[in-house]
Design a protein around this motif. Structure first.
Motif: not given
Length: 190
Positions: A60-86
């Protein structure tokens, strides 16, 4: 150390050193969601990435996990992949701006991702970890695989501030991960 053992160690470190952050982590991705993800993108996720999403499915939220990156959910990863695939299919990208086999698992909230490269772009080594910038051509291969990456993350958590105090978000944003010899490897899209 195995990926599973490193993940157990990370979980303990987060509970001990970042309990407030740990409380923001979402539960594991269900097996059915992992299977649907693989089916949609025509991928078989490596065992380590299945374990990763099976440990926590983002945060939840965007607090850093490591090096200014947060954990991406599978849903968010899928959306990223869909947009970039298109965009890729529409011909909007130069070569290696995005590849269908890149699976993001970390994000910075600004369009940049750390991805597992299931195809081995640039090196021929499937399973490597690379950085995808949304507005910059650099595509560094950061680690040879997810286990080496997670070992570096665990080491950073263990060694920051003598390995005992509670960690603040700023400390983990600025932490340097120890790369294996020869890494990172510098590549560019285009």
């Amino acid at each position: 150390m195995t990926f599973s053992a490193l993940l157990t160690r990370l979980d303990t470190l987060l509970q001990q050193r970042r309990p407030d952050y740990y409380a923001t982590l979402k539960p594991a991705a269900p097996a059915a969601e992992l299977a649907a993800f693989e089916a949609e993108f025509g991928l078989t996720l490596p065992a380590e990435l299945r374990l990763w999403f099976g440990w926590r499915n983002g945060q939840q939220g965007f607090e850093s996990f490591v090096q200014n990156n947060c954990l991406q959910s599978l849903d968010s990863a899928a959306e990223t992949m869909r947009v970039n695939r298109e965009l890729l299919e529409a011909g909007d990208f130069v070569p290696n701006w995005w590849q269908p086999g890149w699976v993001p698992f970390l994000e910075n909230g600004g369009g940049d991702h750390v991805c597992l490269d299931s195809a081995g772009t640039f090196t021929g080594r499937a399973g490597q970890v690379l950085k995808h910038w949304h507005d910059w051509e650099a595509r560094p291969v950061l680690f040879p695989d997810l286990t080496a990456w997670l070992a570096a993350v665990v080491q950073a958590y263990e060694q920051t501030e003598n390995g005992t105090e509670l960690l603040r978000d700023e400390q983990i944003e600025d932490v340097e991960l120890a790369h294996p010899p020869g890494f990172p490897l510098e590549f560019e899209a285009g």
